[in-house]
Write an enzyme that holds these catalytic residues in place. Sequence first.
Site, PDB file in Angstrom:
ATOM      1  N   ASN A 159       0.847  -1.198   0.000  1.00  0.00           N
ATOM      2  CA  ASN A 159       0.000   0.000   0.000  1.00  0.00           C
ATOM      3  C   ASN A 159       0.876   1.239   0.000  1.00  0.00           C
ATOM      4  OD1 ASN A 159      -2.731   1.140   0.221  1.00  0.00           O
ATOM      5  ND2 ASN A 159      -1.889   2.097   2.052  1.00  0.00           N
ATOM      6  N   GLU A 160       0.653   2.121  -0.943  1.00  0.00           N
ATOM      7  CA  GLU A 160       1.401   3.379  -0.999  1.00  0.00           C
ATOM      8  C   GLU A 160       2.851   3.153  -0.591  1.00  0.00           C
ATOM      9  OE1 GLU A 160      -0.773   6.215   1.362  1.00  0.00           O
ATOM     10  OE2 GLU A 160      -2.086   6.726  -0.307  1.00  0.00           O
ATOM     11  N   GLU A 326      -7.642   5.757  -4.303  1.00  0.00           N
ATOM     12  CA  GLU A 326      -8.166   6.314  -3.053  1.00  0.00           C
ATOM     13  C   GLU A 326      -8.298   7.824  -3.189  1.00  0.00           C
ATOM     14  OE1 GLU A 326      -5.837   5.646   0.474  1.00  0.00           O
ATOM     15  OE2 GLU A 326      -5.330   3.625  -0.144  1.00  0.00           O
ATOM     16  N   LYS A 375     -10.083   6.999  12.694  1.00  0.00           N
ATOM     17  CA  LYS A 375     -11.541   6.958  12.934  1.00  0.00           C
ATOM     18  C   LYS A 375     -12.225   8.253  12.519  1.00  0.00           C
ATOM     19  CE  LYS A 375     -11.119   7.823  17.933  1.00  0.00           C
ATOM     20  NZ  LYS A 375      -9.638   7.898  17.939  1.00  0.00           N
ATOM     21  N   PHE A 376     -11.478   9.360  12.404  1.00  0.00           N
ATOM     22  CA  PHE A 376     -12.107  10.594  11.931  1.00  0.00           C
ATOM     23  C   PHE A 376     -11.856  10.847  10.444  1.00  0.00           C
ATOM     24  CE2 PHE A 376     -12.105  11.464  16.562  1.00  0.00           C
ATOM     25  CZ  PHE A 376     -13.484  11.533  16.700  1.00  0.00           C
TER      26      PHE A 376
HETATM   27  C1  GAL Z   1      -3.837   6.761   2.432  1.00  0.00           C
HETATM   28  C2  GAL Z   1      -3.673   5.320   2.884  1.00  0.00           C
HETATM   29  C3  GAL Z   1      -4.926   4.782   3.538  1.00  0.00           C
HETATM   30  C4  GAL Z   1      -5.478   5.772   4.506  1.00  0.00           C
HETATM   31  C5  GAL Z   1      -5.750   7.049   3.753  1.00  0.00           C
HETATM   32  C6  GAL Z   1      -6.435   8.114   4.558  1.00  0.00           C
HETATM   33  O1  GAL Z   1      -2.633   7.412   2.342  1.00  0.00           O
HETATM   34  O2  GAL Z   1      -3.342   4.500   1.809  1.00  0.00           O
HETATM   35  O3  GAL Z   1      -4.614   3.570   4.180  1.00  0.00           O
HETATM   36  O4  GAL Z   1      -4.562   5.954   5.518  1.00  0.00           O
HETATM   37  O5  GAL Z   1      -4.525   7.558   3.303  1.00  0.00           O
HETATM   38  O6  GAL Z   1      -5.619   8.803   5.401  1.00  0.00           O
END
Ligand code: GAL
Length: 692
Positions: A159-160, A326, A375-376
């Site tokens: 992931n990233e 995302e 959570k936020f």
């Molecule tokens: C991204 C990450 C997610 C989540 C999202 C929101 O960078 O891949 O897992 O953390 O940000 O902050």
Amino acid sequence: MHTASDSRGRHLRWPTRGISFGGDYNPEQWPEAVWQRDVELMREACVDFVTVGVFSWARLQPTPETWDFGWLDRVLDLLHDGGVRVDLATATASPPPWLTAAHPEVRPVDERGYRYEIGSRQTWSPSSPIYRDHSLTLVEKMAVRYGGHPALALWHVSNELGCHNSRCYSPDSARAFRRWLQRRYGDLTELNRAWGTTFWSQHYSAWDEVVPPAASTTFGNPTHLLDWRRFCSDALLDQYLAEREVLRRITPDVPVTTNFMVGMGSPQSLAGDMNYAQWAPEQDLVSTDHYLVGPATGDGAAHHRLSFSADLTRGIAGSQPWLLMEHSTSAVNWQPVNRAKTPGEMLRNSLAHVARGADGVAFFQFRASQAGAEKFHSALVPHAGTDSARWREVVQLGAVLRRLEPVAGSRVEAPVGILFDWESQWACEQDGHPSRLMQPMTIAEQMHRAFAGVTCDVVPPDADLGRYSVLVVPAMYLCSDEEADRISAAARAGAQVLVTAFSGIADRDDHVRLGGYPGAFGDLLGVRTEEFFPLGADETVALDDGTTARVWTEYLTVAEDVDVLARHTEGHLQGVPAVTRRPVGDGAAWYLATVPDMRGLERLAETICATAGLDLHAGQHSDVEIVRRQGENGSWLFVLNHTNEKVTVDVSGTDLVTERVVDGPLTLEPGNCAVIREDSAGTGAPTRKADA
Ligand code: GAL
């Protein structure tokens, strides 16, 4: 399902029909009773694509000896029954505490020698052989167990990569760095030459003396630092490739991606720590995450940065469709002030990505967490539940994207190319340069904004440059002879090539080109500078065309065949050229020896576009985004009103957002957007009329 080309040049079946819609789905955070309901909600919102398992390693392998796949089996079955396609994570992003407790050397070390503790995420060193072994064991288990599952559409590696662990100074990393350098240079003689180690008594006589550039007395060696950045990007790419190798061996027909963070930057770099131009060709489809939002951030330029990032993503994807893996439906928890998105903003953000080539719109995450660090952070299903404005907007977005199904696979044609080079950015972030204010990424973004009236590709220097009427070279500080030749060839072949200050200064070893600046481009531009006069943060200079300029000036002399378009009007540079143009073959080479304010840049862009036969104004106002996607089945005009006023645009077709037929003026309320399915294949640029 439409197709694109994967990294092996094969036809890639897109994971879903049309534009994919969904997000990270983390059912392990919820009791099983919720899962069935989740799938029902996905159907209600037309969600057809979810990423599963990103942070589930500890759940899948709760102890070194035990594995628990039962829950994931049930999740995938449920999703499949609900018609939802799965982007399955290899789950290697965050190792479980048992691994990093038993093997502390897996955890990364910062530049001051501090080894990171257990308790956050992605706490692993890309160069740790122990992490590599354990992670590949997990990948193999995942591929064997789920490779044949009918829900599986795509593999999501880690992931990233590099988000939190892009630089590790551990002994493992030091060894890997030396191996990387040995491959690059062969022997120490060549390394000493490339790094210029005669300066400051840095000559290396044995490989063990060569270490990662951790904290030291003062500035490091620039080429050492640059190679370190190259190595750090390659070390994580190597993890991706190792995982991909396992996946390809077991599931050769399932496409593989990892989610980038194009344009998001990092604490160390405006452009981020991974050279995505090098990573992109290794992806079967390019996917990226985007979290720069506005106006929640109070950043009025957020939509420009979004469109820049999207155009850069398309650029590194070689114009192929890409996936927005995302973004946020609303609040983004890691911002210091974490405000919700305003009504309509989520739709506008999503459509901006689709306009610029995304064939998928996904979010972090499906259901907002009750516990844990994020959570936020917003989600498709918010804490408030489905009786909420957010959920209604999510359902509306799903319906709009469903109507956009025929857009999938269509392309964005851009007459302007803007070069962006990660290595130049990294080099310009070092100490010891003429000005910290001279940053290629910033200049590239400003140029993108100035040319917003026509669509731009943002591409790496090795892209096909021949297709652009206008080519912009923004502060490309590092440049090889071959790259300079290709840029010159584009001008000779008819392009208007605009080179900006601090381009072509050094070669790829970061050695300055001698004989006067701008080294690699002096002959093309017919200009020469002996010394730079960068400006302080608050200083400005006036040019005789009415432009106010900042950041940079230089004492420029020009050859006889160069036209001077603007000169300095004051100070010791009074009368000295600041903007020039030289006819070259069928095109021209323009030089911008300073950094004009936005208005000045826009005027220059207008002039260059007019010379190239492009009408900058006809397309767009810079805060009314208008982008056309075209394909075999038609053309679609995306119109996004980022202003606080009504705007009117002349269009003809059906608006797929409102499902209304429009023939003539379309008035868009502040913040609203339209996607016009055009009646006849659009080529002309629509006109933005006076504000209603
Ligand atoms: C991204 C990450 C997610 C989540 C999202 C929101 O960078 O891949 O897992 O953390 O940000 O902050």
